[in-house]
Design an enzyme around this catalytic site. Structure first.
Site, mmCIF file in Angstrom:
data_model
loop_
_atom_site.group_PDB
_atom_site.id
_atom_site.type_symbol
_atom_site.label_atom_id
_atom_site.label_comp_id
_atom_site.label_asym_id
_atom_site.label_seq_id
_atom_site.Cartn_x
_atom_site.Cartn_y
_atom_site.Cartn_z
ATOM 1 C CD GLU A 1 3.578 -0.224 2.285
ATOM 2 O OE1 GLU A 1 4.250 0.707 1.799
ATOM 3 O OE2 GLU A 1 2.345 -0.326 2.123
ATOM 4 C CG HIS B 1 3.146 -0.580 -2.489
ATOM 5 N ND1 HIS B 1 2.101 0.244 -2.864
ATOM 6 C CD2 HIS B 1 3.008 -1.727 -3.204
ATOM 7 C CE1 HIS B 1 1.359 -0.386 -3.764
ATOM 8 N NE2 HIS B 1 1.893 -1.587 -3.986
ATOM 9 C CD GLU C 1 3.434 4.338 -2.436
ATOM 10 O OE1 GLU C 1 3.473 3.113 -2.190
ATOM 11 O OE2 GLU C 1 2.459 5.069 -2.138
ATOM 12 C CG HIS D 1 0.749 3.848 -5.855
ATOM 13 N ND1 HIS D 1 -0.564 3.929 -5.469
ATOM 14 C CD2 HIS D 1 1.441 3.358 -4.772
ATOM 15 C CE1 HIS D 1 -0.682 3.526 -4.206
ATOM 16 N NE2 HIS D 1 0.517 3.163 -3.760
#
Length: 475
Positions: free
Chosen positions: A436, A366, A312, A298
């Site tokens: 993640e 992430h 995030e 992101h």
């Protein structure tokens, strides 16, 4: 008899004293390297630390100490060049003209002028020749810029920090039109060689691989913009498609921008000696043993998951920045980053970077999100994705890194998850993985993650190192 004996004793005493004093005075009159002397330079009384001169391994004795002016060592034309190197030297007190001649090479310059003439061709001097007054010797001496004169008279010259002296030697080359001694290009290599001014230490030079702008930046502490803007101090070897070279000075640093080819990322190797900086370049894979593209998920206008006061994009960036602090200390792994600040590279740009540099691994970081009770660390792979050049699959790459991330978080082990539809795992043409770390939607987990981002960065580094040890590239 008593008078005769007294006369002889007195005569012997006078004789001993008469031979000892001149010898001591003569030895002490020569300048001592690193000792501070008071000189009048350009009309100003200054204290200067003496710099020595060595020719073919032998120290040149001089009563006029060498000294640093700007970024150039100044030497006595008479003592160093005429007596030490055997150069023909003359100076006219009426016209201020200085002439140095060695074989077919002649340098003429005027005291105080910024220019000299080498066999009639005009050249800009790093600093003008000067008449310098020595308070110790109570005498004026003519000084010239040492390195410039040496190289244009056909001598090899380099600065030795350990001996604090300029070292001169007889050059085998008759080419004195350029101050750059070009190294031979072997095996089709491409490089830019930069002449190094005297006194510029290796610790004052660093580089920045500005691959987003397809260039290398050489950062030099101090203002050397005039020196490096002079084309005679650089040479481009082995690349007819070299794109650009430019110099700028700002905030105490000289910036040299080297751009080998337009819109193409190159790998760089920078080496230094006392005399030059060599910037060699080629395709990244030809230059580096191991290449990783590390992606902070992101960024910019895309915050990613947001919950419990956290974003995030901020977490992933801090993890990657922490990982960078470890990768920066490891010369065996070259890392390209999709972002190192709050920007947003598109998904296509992320995979394109990996493809352009022909990366051995792609690693995306992430933070997960679901319900407030969701917890755990998982790593995503693409069973239909590309393999690395050594045959490493997305699954094998993910299986290696997952235990490191899971151990660092201490969260529930959610294992490996096959995701064939994710863009970065689908379009990146090498083994790729997406980890993640944990769930931002879980209040407890989000708080713990925010307190341990540096540890996760270390785990990213350690897991990458482990993968290359387990599956080396072979380069």
């Amino acid at each position: 008899m008593r008078l005769q004996k007294l006369f002889i004793t007195t005569l012997l005493s006078v004789s001993v004293i008469g031979t000892a004093i001149p010898a001591n005075v003569s030895a002490a009159s020569y300048a001592t390297t690193k000792r501070t002397y008071t000189l009048k330079v350009a009309g100003k009384k200054q204290k200067k630390k003496a710099r020595g001169a060595i020719y073919n391994g032998k120290t040149i004795k001089t009563k006029a100490p060498g000294f640093l002016r700007g970024d150039t060592t100044m030497y006595s034309a008479s003592y160093v060049f005429q007596k030490g190197l055997g150069v023909s030297y003359s100076y006219s007190s009426k016209t201020w003209k200085i002439t140095l001649k060695k074989g077919s090479k002649t340098i003429t310059m005027k005291r105080g002028s910024k220019y000299a003439y080498v066999n009639g061709k005009k050249k800009k001097l790093p600093t003008p020749a000067r008449r310098v007054y020595s308070y110790k010797q109570k005498k004026n001496y003519i000084y010239v810029p040492g390195e410039f004169c040496a190289k244009h008279l056909g001598y090899s010259y380099s600065w030795s920090s350990s001996s604090y002296a300029g070292t001169f030697s007889t050059s085998n080359s008759n080419k004195a039109s350029s101050s750059v001694t070009t190294l031979p290009a072997t095996n089709g290599e491409h490089y830019v060689q930069l002449d190094k001014p005297e006194g510029l230490s290796e610790s004052n030079i660093s580089t920045t691989d500005d691959y987003n702008n397809y260039r290398l930046i050489v950062n030099i502490k101090g203002n050397y913009s005039s020196y490096y803007s002079d084309a005679s101090h650089r040479s481009v070897v082995g690349d007819s498609s070299f794109y650009s070279y430019s110099v700028a000075y700002s905030n105490g640093y000289t910036k040299i921008y080297i751009k080998p080819r337009k819109a193409t990322i190159k790998g760089f190797e920078v080496t230094q000696t006392d005399s030059y900086i060599k910037v060699r370049y080629d395709s990244p894979k030809a230059m580096y043993k191991q290449i990783v593209v590390l992606d902070a998920g992101h960024g910019g206008s895309d915050s990613g998951a947001v919950a419990n006061g956290y974003k995030e994009k901020n977490m992933t960036l801090k993890i990657v920045q922490a990982a960078k602090s470890y990768f920066d200390k490891d010369p065996d792994i070259k890392v390209y980053y999709t972002r190192l600040s709050d920007t947003y590279p598109s998904l296509t740009e992320r995979s394109d970077l990996a493809n352009e540099v022909d990366a051995d691994r792609f690693y995306s970081v992430h933070i997960n999100s679901a319900g407030s009770s969701a917890t755990g660390t998982e790593t995503l792979y693409n069973s239909k994705g590309y393999k690395s050049s050594t045959g490493l699959t997305s699954y094998s790459w993910s299986a290696t890194i997952h235990p490191y991330i899971r151990s660092a978080t201490g969260f529930t082990n959610r294992g490996l998850v096959n995701r064939t539809g994710l863009a970065v795992l689908r379009h990146t043409k090498t083994s790729s993985t997406l980890t993640e770390i944990g769930f931002i939607s879980n209040k407890s987990e989000a708080k713990k993650m925010n307190s341990n981002l540096t540890n996760y960065g270390k785990a990213v580094y350690n897991s990458t190192k482990a993968s290359f040890s387990k599956n080396p590239t072979g380069r």
